[in-house]
Scaffold this motif. Structure first.
Motif, PDB file in Angstrom:
ATOM      1  N   SER A 156       2.907 -14.572  -4.031  1.00 37.94           N
ATOM      2  CA  SER A 156       4.124 -13.939  -4.528  1.00 37.94           C
ATOM      3  C   SER A 156       5.366 -14.525  -3.855  1.00 37.94           C
ATOM      4  O   SER A 156       5.263 -15.451  -3.040  1.00 37.94           O
ATOM      5  CB  SER A 156       4.035 -12.423  -4.341  1.00 37.94           C
TER       6      SER A 156
ATOM      7  N   ARG B  90       8.116  -5.206   8.487  1.00 37.41           N
ATOM      8  CA  ARG B  90       7.957  -6.660   8.332  1.00 37.41           C
ATOM      9  C   ARG B  90       8.388  -7.362   9.617  1.00 37.41           C
ATOM     10  O   ARG B  90       7.762  -8.322  10.039  1.00 37.41           O
ATOM     11  CB  ARG B  90       8.792  -7.192   7.158  1.00 37.41           C
TER      12      ARG B  90
ATOM     13  N   ARG C 156       5.474  -3.326 -10.099  1.00 30.61           N
ATOM     14  CA  ARG C 156       6.766  -2.945  -9.522  1.00 30.61           C
ATOM     15  C   ARG C 156       7.283  -1.720 -10.279  1.00 30.61           C
ATOM     16  O   ARG C 156       6.797  -1.415 -11.371  1.00 30.61           O
ATOM     17  CB  ARG C 156       7.794  -4.070  -9.693  1.00 30.61           C
TER      18      ARG C 156
ATOM     19  N   CYS D 160       3.461 -12.311   0.546  1.00 33.48           N
ATOM     20  CA  CYS D 160       2.410 -12.135   1.543  1.00 33.48           C
ATOM     21  C   CYS D 160       2.833 -12.773   2.869  1.00 33.48           C
ATOM     22  O   CYS D 160       3.209 -13.944   2.894  1.00 33.48           O
ATOM     23  CB  CYS D 160       1.135 -12.814   1.045  1.00 33.48           C
TER      24      CYS D 160
ATOM     25  N   ARG E 163       8.516  -9.124  -0.702  1.00 29.86           N
ATOM     26  CA  ARG E 163       7.129  -8.628  -0.579  1.00 29.86           C
ATOM     27  C   ARG E 163       6.129  -9.762  -0.501  1.00 29.86           C
ATOM     28  O   ARG E 163       4.923  -9.514  -0.566  1.00 29.86           O
ATOM     29  CB  ARG E 163       6.752  -7.728  -1.777  1.00 29.86           C
TER      30      ARG E 163
ATOM     31  N   HIS F  75      10.322  -0.580   5.372  1.00 30.16           N
ATOM     32  CA  HIS F  75       9.618  -1.817   5.058  1.00 30.16           C
ATOM     33  C   HIS F  75      10.196  -2.990   5.852  1.00 30.16           C
ATOM     34  O   HIS F  75       9.462  -3.786   6.433  1.00 30.16           O
ATOM     35  CB  HIS F  75       9.670  -2.094   3.550  1.00 30.16           C
TER      36      HIS F  75
HETATM   37  C1  HEM Z   1       1.054  -9.029   0.244  1.00 24.53           C
HETATM   38  C2  HEM Z   1      -1.815 -12.383  -1.764  1.00 24.53           C
HETATM   39  C3  HEM Z   1      -4.195 -12.855   2.430  1.00 24.53           C
HETATM   40  C4  HEM Z   1      -1.591  -9.263   4.313  1.00 24.53           C
HETATM   41  C5  HEM Z   1       0.509  -9.934  -0.633  1.00 24.53           C
HETATM   42  C6  HEM Z   1       1.024 -10.219  -1.957  1.00 24.53           C
HETATM   43  C7  HEM Z   1       0.199 -11.136  -2.524  1.00 24.53           C
HETATM   44  C8  HEM Z   1      -0.818 -11.458  -1.560  1.00 24.53           C
HETATM   45  C9  HEM Z   1       0.311 -11.727  -3.919  1.00 24.53           C
HETATM   46  C10 HEM Z   1       2.285  -9.645  -2.555  1.00 24.53           C
HETATM   47  C11 HEM Z   1       2.077  -8.396  -3.308  1.00 24.53           C
HETATM   48  C12 HEM Z   1       3.268  -8.084  -4.185  1.00 24.53           C
HETATM   49  O1  HEM Z   1       4.122  -8.929  -4.439  1.00 24.53           O
HETATM   50  O2  HEM Z   1       3.317  -6.966  -4.675  1.00 24.53           O
HETATM   51  C13 HEM Z   1      -2.710 -12.793  -0.798  1.00 24.53           C
HETATM   52  C14 HEM Z   1      -3.708 -13.821  -0.994  1.00 24.53           C
HETATM   53  C15 HEM Z   1      -4.377 -13.964   0.184  1.00 24.53           C
HETATM   54  C16 HEM Z   1      -3.791 -13.011   1.120  1.00 24.53           C
HETATM   55  C17 HEM Z   1      -3.938 -14.577  -2.300  1.00 24.53           C
HETATM   56  C18 HEM Z   1      -5.499 -14.870   0.579  1.00 24.53           C
HETATM   57  C19 HEM Z   1      -6.054 -15.778  -0.184  1.00 24.53           C
HETATM   58  C20 HEM Z   1      -3.680 -11.938   3.303  1.00 24.53           C
HETATM   59  C21 HEM Z   1      -4.101 -11.782   4.671  1.00 24.53           C
HETATM   60  C22 HEM Z   1      -3.374 -10.762   5.202  1.00 24.53           C
HETATM   61  C23 HEM Z   1      -2.481 -10.286   4.164  1.00 24.53           C
HETATM   62  C24 HEM Z   1      -5.159 -12.637   5.358  1.00 24.53           C
HETATM   63  C25 HEM Z   1      -3.401 -10.172   6.572  1.00 24.53           C
HETATM   64  C26 HEM Z   1      -4.181 -10.551   7.540  1.00 24.53           C
HETATM   65  C27 HEM Z   1      -0.689  -8.885   3.356  1.00 24.53           C
HETATM   66  C28 HEM Z   1       0.286  -7.801   3.556  1.00 24.53           C
HETATM   67  C29 HEM Z   1       1.040  -7.726   2.378  1.00 24.53           C
HETATM   68  C30 HEM Z   1       0.535  -8.767   1.482  1.00 24.53           C
HETATM   69  C31 HEM Z   1       0.441  -6.945   4.801  1.00 24.53           C
HETATM   70  C32 HEM Z   1       2.179  -6.761   2.074  1.00 24.53           C
HETATM   71  C33 HEM Z   1       3.498  -7.420   2.345  1.00 24.53           C
HETATM   72  C34 HEM Z   1       4.702  -6.544   2.007  1.00 24.53           C
HETATM   73  O3  HEM Z   1       4.622  -5.713   1.120  1.00 24.53           O
HETATM   74  O4  HEM Z   1       5.745  -6.747   2.642  1.00 24.53           O
HETATM   75  N1  HEM Z   1      -0.606 -10.707  -0.405  1.00 24.53           N
HETATM   76  N2  HEM Z   1      -2.799 -12.330   0.477  1.00 24.53           N
HETATM   77  N3  HEM Z   1      -2.693 -11.026   3.030  1.00 24.53           N
HETATM   78  N4  HEM Z   1      -0.506  -9.432   2.104  1.00 24.53           N
HETATM   79 FE1  HEM Z   1      -1.572 -10.935   1.360  1.00 24.53          FE
END
Ligand code: HEM
Length: 456
Positions: free
Chosen positions: A399, A111, A338, A405, A403, A107
């Motif tokens: 978040s 990242r 989690r 976003c 992890r 991971h």
């Molecule tokens: C992870 C919200 C847009 C890619 C997350 C997480 C949240 C989140 C809450 C964390 C999940 C956790 O803690 O278990 C959002 C919201 C968005 C958004 C509210 C838009 C309103 C995007 C976009 C992308 C993206 C546009 C990519 C183009 C990712 C990725 C993760 C992630 C790859 C995983 C990160 C990791 O586990 O290290 N997102 N996201 N997200 N998001 Fe977003």
């Protein structure tokens, strides 16, 4: 941390009590039915039963955390990793090797590969594409026309993600396919998560067939995107190149499966979350014309009549507050999970090793204990003098912790720009066939938002 201190933490945890069992469970099924029928209401009411409560999903025990402080602790503590019912179903369907489901050193390496594409200083590079797409969205509509907001929101979200991060051309047909595939896959995945009845989903029923076809098309689309880039021989400075050139822990090129799963892991959250948020923003602009007017006035005062540009967004403080408030009341990501990697403690309760823990940003962000007028749409609560009273972690739609976003800046920039571009041009009204009630899937969005666009 020494071995002794780990032992003593585990020992202390062992002496703590077990969290209370949530009321309303059905013998054999536990709380699964409640989570299918009224997940938002059910999760929102859990706080009345305690800061940590136990739920039963069939034979499984799941722990729910209900206060902002504990959600922060959960997200930041090394005692918990990404896993549990949500991630198991995501992994089984979307792939095991992408960043969203990996843990540990893989991971961290993944990242590092994707992070440069999302850094704050990388975002202005996407400005021209975001501008083009935001204006194209507003310009496509015709006066009096009924707009299918689901299709339009998906279209712009997929186009921005694909054009900025994967430099994909000719995305219209793909955006359409991706949007259909994701809608079906995410709906099916939610059912599979809360009612884990494996064999049932393998029966040759029309719904299962539709789900399988949509999933196959999603993977096919990603293969097409990767194959096309390779065939082009080009290596533009973008996320896809970073993924194709990435090396593993031993300095070897990463495998095909990981490249595939990584693209899936970026495209799927990238389009569904943003699309759902755009739908809610359009709904809010229709429901609160006075807020839409304020947005328009603010945009005009900054642009003095020229089309709104990417660089304007950071000056549009009320517009940004409208976006944040829409995300507070209708967070796209409404449930997170989690798994405890060790026996540990949360909120003074014992959490056994291997336990699944869930929390709901929806429940946290609507809690009367954190927000005055908690159900009111009030963007001014994000003015600095009022925002300082919001408890820590009571508004974390992206978040926190390792992890978090990666796309918070990328998402906020496009959401602000789209809100400004649409509002400068149109007044929006719901039409009678529109259904803006909340549809719960992997994300939250309106069931079928249909709006009429009236020129300003
Ligand atoms: C992870 C919200 C847009 C890619 C997350 C997480 C949240 C989140 C809450 C964390 C999940 C956790 O803690 O278990 C959002 C919201 C968005 C958004 C509210 C838009 C309103 C995007 C976009 C992308 C993206 C546009 C990519 C183009 C990712 C990725 C993760 C992630 C790859 C995983 C990160 C990791 O586990 O290290 N997102 N996201 N997200 N998001 Fe977003």
């Amino acid at each position: 941390m020494t071995v002794e201190s780990v032992r003593s933490a585990a020992h202390q945890a062992a002496e703590l009590s077990t969290p209370p069992l949530a009321g309303g469970g059905v013998p054999g099924l536990g709380h699964g039915l409640k989570l299918v029928r009224d997940p938002l209401g059910f999760l929102s009411r859990l706080r009345d039963q305690g800061e940590v409560v136990r739920l039963k999903l069939g034979p499984k025990t799941v722990y729910a955390v209900t206060t902002p402080a504990l959600t922060g602790e959960l997200a930041l503590s090394p005692d918990f990793k990404i896993d549990g019912p949500l991630w198991e179903s995501l992994e089984g369907l979307l792939g095991k090797e992408g960043v969203a489901t990996a843990n540990g050193s893989r991971h961290r390496r993944q990242r590092r590969t994707i992070q440069p594409a999302f850094r704050l200083d990388a975002i202005p590079g996407y400005g021209p594409i975001m501008e083009e797409e935001a204006h194209a969205l507003a310009e496509r509509w015709r006066p009096g026309e009924t707009i299918d907001c689901t299709a339009e929101s998906f279209r712009v979200a997929v186009r921005i993600a694909a054009r900025c991060l994967l430099r994909g051309d000719f995305m219209d047909e793909r955006a359409e396919r991706l949007s259909i595939a994701l809608a079906t896959v995410f709906r099916g995945m939610y059912r599979r998560m809360v009612v884990p009845a494996g064999p049932l989903y393998r029966l040759p029923l029309p719904a299962n067939r539709k789900f399988d076809r949509a999933l196959a098309d999603l993977h096919l689309l990603v293969d097409e995107i990767v194959a096309e880039r390779r065939a082009s021989g080009q290596k533009p400075d973008d996320l896809l190149t970073a993924l194709l050139e990435a090396k593993d822990e031993n300095g070897e090129p990463i495998g095909e499966q990981e490249i595939h799963d990584q693209v899936v892991a970026i495209l799927t959250p990238g389009s569904e979350t943003v699309a759902s948020t755009i739908m809610w923003l359009l709904q809010v602009l229709a429901e609160h014309p006075e807020q839409a007017d304020r947005v328009r006035e603010e945009v005009e005062s900054v642009t003095e009549g020229r089309p709104v540009a990417f660089a304007d967004v950071r000056k549009l403080s009320h517009t940004n507050n409208v976006v944040v408030e829409a995300m507070r009341l209708r967070p796209a990501v409404w449930i997170l999970t989690r798994r405890a990697v060790t026996e540990t403690a949360l909120g003074g309760y014992r959490i056994p090793a291997g336990a699944d823990i869930v929390y709901s940003p929806y429940a946290i962000q609507r809690d009367a204990r954190s927000y005055g007028g908690h159900l009111e749409f009030d963007p001014d609560r994000w003015l600095p003098e009022r925002a300082k009273d919001v408890p820590k972690y009571a508004m974390s739609p992206f978040s926190v912790g390792n992890r978090k976003c990666p796309s918070d800046h990328f998402s906020m920039a496009q959401l602000g720009l789209i809100t400004a571009a649409v509002t400068s041009r149109w007044r929006l009204e719901q039409v009678s066939e529109s259904n803006d009630t909340t549809r719960v899937g992997i994300t939250l969005r309106p069931h079928r938002l249909l709006l009429r666009a009236v020129p300003r």
